[in-house]
Every structure is written in C-alpha cells, then in structure tokens.
Design a protein around this motif. Structure first.
Motif, PDB file in Angstrom:
ATOM      1  N   THR A  62       9.048   1.240  -9.683  1.00 54.57           N
ATOM      2  CA  THR A  62       9.709   1.428  -8.302  1.00 54.57           C
ATOM      3  C   THR A  62       8.828   2.435  -7.466  1.00 54.57           C
ATOM      4  OG1 THR A  62      11.269   3.156  -9.032  1.00 54.57           O
ATOM      5  CG2 THR A  62      12.225   1.202  -9.111  1.00 54.57           C
ATOM      6  N   ASN A  63       7.785   2.785  -8.222  1.00 51.27           N
ATOM      7  CA  ASN A  63       6.724   3.773  -7.307  1.00 51.27           C
ATOM      8  C   ASN A  63       5.264   3.698  -7.857  1.00 51.27           C
ATOM      9  OD1 ASN A  63       7.559   5.167 -10.244  1.00 51.27           O
ATOM     10  ND2 ASN A  63       6.703   7.008  -8.991  1.00 51.27           N
ATOM     11  N   PHE A  64       4.477   4.111  -7.340  1.00 54.56           N
ATOM     12  CA  PHE A  64       3.033   3.738  -7.611  1.00 54.56           C
ATOM     13  C   PHE A  64       2.321   5.407  -7.802  1.00 54.56           C
ATOM     14  CE2 PHE A  64       4.527   0.379  -5.285  1.00 54.56           C
ATOM     15  CZ  PHE A  64       3.839  -0.393  -5.884  1.00 54.56           C
ATOM     16  N   ASP A  65       1.620   5.610  -8.818  1.00 53.00           N
ATOM     17  CA  ASP A  65       1.031   6.996  -9.054  1.00 53.00           C
ATOM     18  C   ASP A  65      -0.494   6.875  -9.178  1.00 53.00           C
ATOM     19  OD1 ASP A  65       0.835   5.960 -11.365  1.00 53.00           O
ATOM     20  OD2 ASP A  65       2.169   7.131 -12.506  1.00 53.00           O
ATOM     21  N   PHE A  66      -1.291   5.790  -8.738  1.00 51.84           N
ATOM     22  CA  PHE A  66      -2.697   5.864  -8.737  1.00 51.84           C
ATOM     23  C   PHE A  66      -3.046   6.242  -7.440  1.00 51.84           C
ATOM     24  CE2 PHE A  66      -1.145   1.560  -7.632  1.00 51.84           C
ATOM     25  CZ  PHE A  66      -1.789   1.533  -6.213  1.00 51.84           C
ATOM     26  N   LYS A  67      -4.557   6.920  -7.441  1.00 53.56           N
ATOM     27  CA  LYS A  67      -4.962   7.675  -6.325  1.00 53.56           C
ATOM     28  C   LYS A  67      -5.252   6.766  -5.406  1.00 53.56           C
ATOM     29  CE  LYS A  67      -8.533  10.134  -7.375  1.00 53.56           C
ATOM     30  NZ  LYS A  67      -9.697  10.716  -7.572  1.00 53.56           N
ATOM     31  N   LEU A  68      -4.818   7.220  -3.844  1.00 57.55           N
ATOM     32  CA  LEU A  68      -4.972   6.466  -2.436  1.00 57.55           C
ATOM     33  C   LEU A  68      -6.119   7.151  -1.725  1.00 57.55           C
ATOM     34  CD1 LEU A  68      -1.105   5.846  -1.688  1.00 57.55           C
ATOM     35  CD2 LEU A  68      -2.518   4.680  -3.039  1.00 57.55           C
ATOM     36  N   ASN A  69      -6.853   6.363  -1.140  1.00 60.54           N
ATOM     37  CA  ASN A  69      -7.886   6.820  -0.150  1.00 60.54           C
ATOM     38  C   ASN A  69      -7.739   6.008   1.167  1.00 60.54           C
ATOM     39  OD1 ASN A  69      -9.883   8.501   0.905  1.00 60.54           O
ATOM     40  ND2 ASN A  69     -11.253   7.177  -0.480  1.00 60.54           N
ATOM     41  N   PRO A  70      -6.895   5.784   1.800  1.00 61.91           N
ATOM     42  CA  PRO A  70      -6.924   5.092   3.026  1.00 61.91           C
ATOM     43  C   PRO A  70      -7.725   5.706   4.010  1.00 61.91           C
ATOM     44  CG  PRO A  70      -4.607   6.308   2.804  1.00 61.91           C
ATOM     45  CD  PRO A  70      -5.272   6.778   1.666  1.00 61.91           C
ATOM     46  N   LYS A  71      -8.357   4.857   4.788  1.00 68.06           N
ATOM     47  CA  LYS A  71      -8.832   5.351   6.175  1.00 68.06           C
ATOM     48  C   LYS A  71      -8.053   5.271   7.234  1.00 68.06           C
ATOM     49  CE  LYS A  71     -12.736   5.686   3.393  1.00 68.06           C
ATOM     50  NZ  LYS A  71     -12.181   6.216   2.102  1.00 68.06           N
ATOM     51  N   GLY A  72      -8.117   6.211   8.298  1.00 67.90           N
ATOM     52  CA  GLY A  72      -7.373   6.318   9.404  1.00 67.90           C
ATOM     53  C   GLY A  72      -7.424   7.707  10.165  1.00 67.90           C
ATOM     54  N   THR A  73      -7.027   7.600  11.229  1.00 66.57           N
ATOM     55  CA  THR A  73      -7.080   8.973  12.184  1.00 66.57           C
ATOM     56  C   THR A  73      -5.939   9.868  11.477  1.00 66.57           C
ATOM     57  OG1 THR A  73      -5.001   8.212  13.596  1.00 66.57           O
ATOM     58  CG2 THR A  73      -7.271   7.569  14.206  1.00 66.57           C
ATOM     59  N   ASP A  74      -6.195  11.007  11.896  1.00 72.84           N
ATOM     60  CA  ASP A  74      -5.199  12.158  11.423  1.00 72.84           C
ATOM     61  C   ASP A  74      -3.719  11.527  11.764  1.00 72.84           C
ATOM     62  OD1 ASP A  74      -7.321  13.826  10.582  1.00 72.84           O
ATOM     63  OD2 ASP A  74      -7.269  15.095  12.086  1.00 72.84           O
TER      64      ASP A  74
END
Length: 161
Positions: A62-74
């Motif tokens: 029901t949840n995820f705990d791998f590292k995220l690195n999305p690209k986007g504006t602040d």
C-alpha cells in the motif's frame, strides 16, 4: 546536465506496459504505455521499484519506499509532495489539495502540476478527484484512474434498493 547513467525498463502491468527510468539518485519517471516491448532483464537500479509496483498490483503493498527523483519546478515538487500524503484508499479533491497547499485560488496550477506528475501510481495523482466526487482528468485515461481507485478501495457500499 544530462546523466548518462540512467536506466530504463519496461514491464507488464494490468493497465499496460509500464516504463520506468531511474539512476542512483532515484526513480525519475514511471509512465504507462498502451503497448510495447517488455524488457528481458530489469537493470539492478530499477529492480526494487519494479518489485514494489508488482506487489502493489497484486494488492500486497500500500506504500512505496524506494528513492524518488522526479524533475519539476519548485511548485510542481510541492504539489507532488502533497500528493504523497494522500493515504492509500483515500481521495482528495483538487480544491482540498489547493487549500492544503495554502492557496485556494491556485486550483488550476495545482491541477496542472498534478497532470505533469512523472511518477505514475507512486506519487498518487489518481487519488485526486473533482469536488463533486467525479473522476476528472488523468493522463493515463479515466478508466485507469477508476481501476486504480477500485484496486485501493475494493469494498463498495451496496445499495439497499
């Protein structure tokens, strides 16, 4: 600066072929394609994310705990961070999300940032609905949004009549 160390994999899900891109800094893209080739081998850097997504589709996570690195504006990053706070099996309206972010007038900007979310499912933009409870806007198609919400909340109230 382009990072040439990014890995990409394609794997089958109940909703189509998922494309996942990431590197040592984390997963930057998870998207859905209507069709495509499935990767014969999943790069090591992507294996945990693929495993967790597979468990999600099998109703084992029901949840995820791998590292995220999305690209986007602040601003987009701020909206995506707020999406991560919507609990599994719950929904929030665009209006409520705008209020939560401190600016009710930013509803269109919030909806736009929601639509540009590069991390399908993991950053749960599918949990955002219209103020009237309607399913509105989903880059993957409303049928996928409905499917995901039903996966997360399979108990439906039965009519008395």
């Amino acid at each position: 600066m382009k990072n040439n160390d990014q890995s990409t994999a394609y794997f089958k899900t109940p909703l189509g072929i998922a494309k996942i891109i990431g590197d040592q800094k984390g997963i930057s893209v998870i998207s859905i394609l209507a069709e495509g080739e499935i990767s014969n081998e999943i790069p090591v850097i992507l294996k945990e994310a693929v495993s967790q997504l597979t468990d999600y589709f099998d109703s084992k996570r029901t949840n995820f705990d791998f590292k995220l690195n999305p690209k986007g504006t602040d601003f987009q990053q701020k909206v995506w961070k707020a999406l991560l706070e919507i609990p599994y099996g719950k929904t929030l309206s665009y209006m409520d999300l705008s209020k939560k972010l401190g600016d009710i007038k930013a509803i269109r900007a919030v909806a736009s940032a929601n639509g540009k979310n590069p991390l399908w499912i993991v950053v749960p933009c599918h949990r955002v609905i219209g103020s009237d409870g309607s399913l509105t806007g989903y880059a993957g198609g409303l049928w996928r949004k409905k499917w995901l919400l039903e996966l997360e909340n399979p108990t439906t109230q039965q009519s008395l009549f």
